[in-house]
Design an enzyme around this catalytic site. Sequence first.
Site, PDB file in Angstrom:
ATOM      1  N   TYR A  17     -46.887 -19.413  39.146  1.00  0.00           N
ATOM      2  CA  TYR A  17     -46.727 -19.634  37.120  1.00  0.00           C
ATOM      3  C   TYR A  17     -47.111 -20.875  37.265  1.00  0.00           C
ATOM      4  O   TYR A  17     -46.714 -22.173  35.981  1.00  0.00           O
ATOM      5  CB  TYR A  17     -45.458 -19.393  36.539  1.00  0.00           C
ATOM      6  CG  TYR A  17     -44.971 -17.857  36.651  1.00  0.00           C
ATOM      7  CD1 TYR A  17     -46.311 -16.783  36.132  1.00  0.00           C
ATOM      8  CD2 TYR A  17     -44.077 -17.160  37.277  1.00  0.00           C
ATOM      9  CE1 TYR A  17     -46.068 -15.896  37.232  1.00  0.00           C
ATOM     10  CE2 TYR A  17     -44.027 -16.297  37.497  1.00  0.00           C
ATOM     11  CZ  TYR A  17     -44.489 -14.673  36.988  1.00  0.00           C
ATOM     12  OH  TYR A  17     -43.916 -13.470  37.686  1.00  0.00           O
ATOM     13  N   TYR A 145     -41.811  -6.192  29.772  1.00  0.00           N
ATOM     14  CA  TYR A 145     -42.004  -7.188  31.583  1.00  0.00           C
ATOM     15  C   TYR A 145     -41.392  -6.198  32.418  1.00  0.00           C
ATOM     16  O   TYR A 145     -40.685  -5.634  33.187  1.00  0.00           O
ATOM     17  CB  TYR A 145     -41.269  -8.629  31.636  1.00  0.00           C
ATOM     18  CG  TYR A 145     -41.685  -9.314  32.853  1.00  0.00           C
ATOM     19  CD1 TYR A 145     -43.088  -9.612  33.027  1.00  0.00           C
ATOM     20  CD2 TYR A 145     -41.321  -8.990  34.004  1.00  0.00           C
ATOM     21  CE1 TYR A 145     -43.898 -10.202  34.439  1.00  0.00           C
ATOM     22  CE2 TYR A 145     -42.100  -9.386  35.362  1.00  0.00           C
ATOM     23  CZ  TYR A 145     -43.064 -10.015  35.491  1.00  0.00           C
ATOM     24  OH  TYR A 145     -43.718 -10.330  36.586  1.00  0.00           O
ATOM     25  N   ASP A 239     -37.121   0.645  34.696  1.00  0.00           N
ATOM     26  CA  ASP A 239     -37.212  -0.359  35.886  1.00  0.00           C
ATOM     27  C   ASP A 239     -35.560  -0.829  35.621  1.00  0.00           C
ATOM     28  O   ASP A 239     -35.591  -2.142  34.505  1.00  0.00           O
ATOM     29  CB  ASP A 239     -38.227  -1.481  34.900  1.00  0.00           C
ATOM     30  CG  ASP A 239     -38.559  -3.139  36.048  1.00  0.00           C
ATOM     31  OD1 ASP A 239     -37.513  -2.822  36.397  1.00  0.00           O
ATOM     32  OD2 ASP A 239     -39.091  -2.889  35.278  1.00  0.00           O
ATOM     33  N   LYS A 268     -34.754  -7.021  43.147  1.00  0.00           N
ATOM     34  CA  LYS A 268     -34.391  -7.759  42.915  1.00  0.00           C
ATOM     35  C   LYS A 268     -33.328  -8.292  43.883  1.00  0.00           C
ATOM     36  O   LYS A 268     -32.888  -9.352  45.442  1.00  0.00           O
ATOM     37  CB  LYS A 268     -34.201  -8.313  41.692  1.00  0.00           C
ATOM     38  CG  LYS A 268     -35.931  -8.791  40.408  1.00  0.00           C
ATOM     39  CD  LYS A 268     -35.350  -9.839  39.654  1.00  0.00           C
ATOM     40  CE  LYS A 268     -37.018 -10.137  39.581  1.00  0.00           C
ATOM     41  NZ  LYS A 268     -37.808  -9.223  38.073  1.00  0.00           N
TER      42      LYS A 268
HETATM   43  C1  LIG Z   1     -39.489  -9.212  38.563  1.00  0.00           C
HETATM   44  C2  LIG Z   1     -39.184  -8.611  37.582  1.00  0.00           C
HETATM   45  C3  LIG Z   1     -40.664  -7.548  38.244  1.00  0.00           C
HETATM   46  C4  LIG Z   1     -40.859  -7.699  38.950  1.00  0.00           C
HETATM   47  O1  LIG Z   1     -40.948  -7.875  40.543  1.00  0.00           O
HETATM   48  P1  LIG Z   1     -41.703  -8.712  41.440  1.00  0.00           P
HETATM   49  O2  LIG Z   1     -40.402  -8.079  42.078  1.00  0.00           O
HETATM   50  O3  LIG Z   1     -41.300 -10.278  41.224  1.00  0.00           O
HETATM   51  O4  LIG Z   1     -42.558  -7.904  42.056  1.00  0.00           O
HETATM   52  C5  LIG Z   1     -40.118  -6.011  37.694  1.00  0.00           C
HETATM   53  N1  LIG Z   1     -39.890  -5.643  36.521  1.00  0.00           N
HETATM   54  C6  LIG Z   1     -38.555  -6.066  36.278  1.00  0.00           C
HETATM   55  C7  LIG Z   1     -37.831  -5.831  35.171  1.00  0.00           C
HETATM   56  C8  LIG Z   1     -38.078  -7.624  36.733  1.00  0.00           C
HETATM   57  O5  LIG Z   1     -37.449  -8.366  36.350  1.00  0.00           O
END
Ligand SMILES: *Cc1c(COP(=O)(O)O)cnc(C)c1O
Length: 434
Positions: A17, A145, A239, A268
């Site tokens: 980015y 996102y 997610d 994460k």
């Molecule tokens: C960080 C994140 C992603 C993407 O994860 P990456 O390991 O960076 O590919 C997807 N969804 C959410 C909610 C996130 O915070």
Amino acid sequence: MAEPPNWLNLDHVWLPYAQMADAPLPLPVVSAAGVRLKLADGRQLIDGISSWWTACHGYNHPHIVAAVQKQAAQLSHVMFAGLAHEPAYTLAARLAALLPGDLDHVFFSESGSVSVEIALKMALQFWRNRGETARRKVLAFRHGYHGDTFMAMAVTDPAVGMHDSFRGIVPPALLAELPTAAATGAALDELLEREAPQLAAVIVEPLVQGAGGLRMHDAATLARIRAACDRHHLLLIADEIMTGFGRSGTLFACEQAAVVPDIVCLSKALTAGTLPLAATVARRHVFAAFLGSEFGRALMHGPTFMANALACAAANASLDLFESEPRLAQVAAIAAQLARELEPCRALPGVVDVRVKGAVGVVELAGPAAGLRSAFVERGVWLRPFGNVVYVMPPFVVDATDLTALTTAICEVVADWSRHAAHEAHGREAHDVV
Ligand SMILES: *Cc1c(COP(=O)(O)O)cnc(C)c1O
């Protein structure tokens, strides 16, 4: 300030980015321990971001370090098709036991975006396997996102701004407002009434939308989404890549609404910030749709580094720490302290909102906040505002004194911005991302 170390230049490394024409040199980190990052020139920064929200137990926790070292001495990686190793099978069973309901079937991958791709594949193929081939779309929410790979981009709100270059290439998702009240709930129902025959699933970041601006919603909103999916026979994908593992106040955000999604994405904090790993976890009825005598019903996915043994050992060690150390109590204490110590920002001119959920604290400004990054480093803290938000997501092991150092820096920097910068024209547009 000391000279940068001789290896640090931008001749060969392409940064995330970043506009490489004028990207500043990143800060060289030589080691990290607890909540502190140690820089090459000897300075220490208190980390308020936990390395993109991963390092939930702080850095170099001895239990995780020992587990990874032991695993490295024994078996770092072995392919996951045809061969098996204990850390992955143990981790899958532990995740199934911790997740609500019958979220029992764990598919490992190596990043959050890929876990979203897999969740979308699961949802689309779920219907295809049941003969409902018209269900090819996914509904997502505004400000959501879900990652940087192509289908993950497709379910990310284009207004989030990280994917502008791919407009017209990525298929636009069906975007809805979060049903935060009865009226928006009715609007969602109407939309689903119309679109359900072509929809496979609804995807949501439960309780906190991360990279789309750290917006928060209540448990009732999430419960409305689950109920709407039930009414219209749609799969719900949660997610929990950012919210999972305590960040929102409970181990998983869905627990606060007593909601059991059909598919959950985790990444994460799964390995507590030590190694890349992700998991897509499906409920029994989703898994069942892939069973049968024809091979074609099977889920067609299999990343090379799937269920990497080092990463699974780190994840198991991280789950040990959630059992043996009072993490959720620490998150509750962090939440209370953040609410108390960020509250004074609310009265400052140009501050739009102050909000806290679990170990997430946000001060939203009326203008771009990315320009404030260097002011935080000058104060000895690592915070990285983006869009219009200054936010803090510390490791859960942060003590009250270090957390006060973070909130004090935020209050001071935002107060300065409010006094001066708010009146000046801002050069950079709000293209800055997480
Ligand atoms: C960080 C994140 C992603 C993407 O994860 P990456 O390991 O960076 O590919 C997807 N969804 C959410 C909610 C996130 O915070």
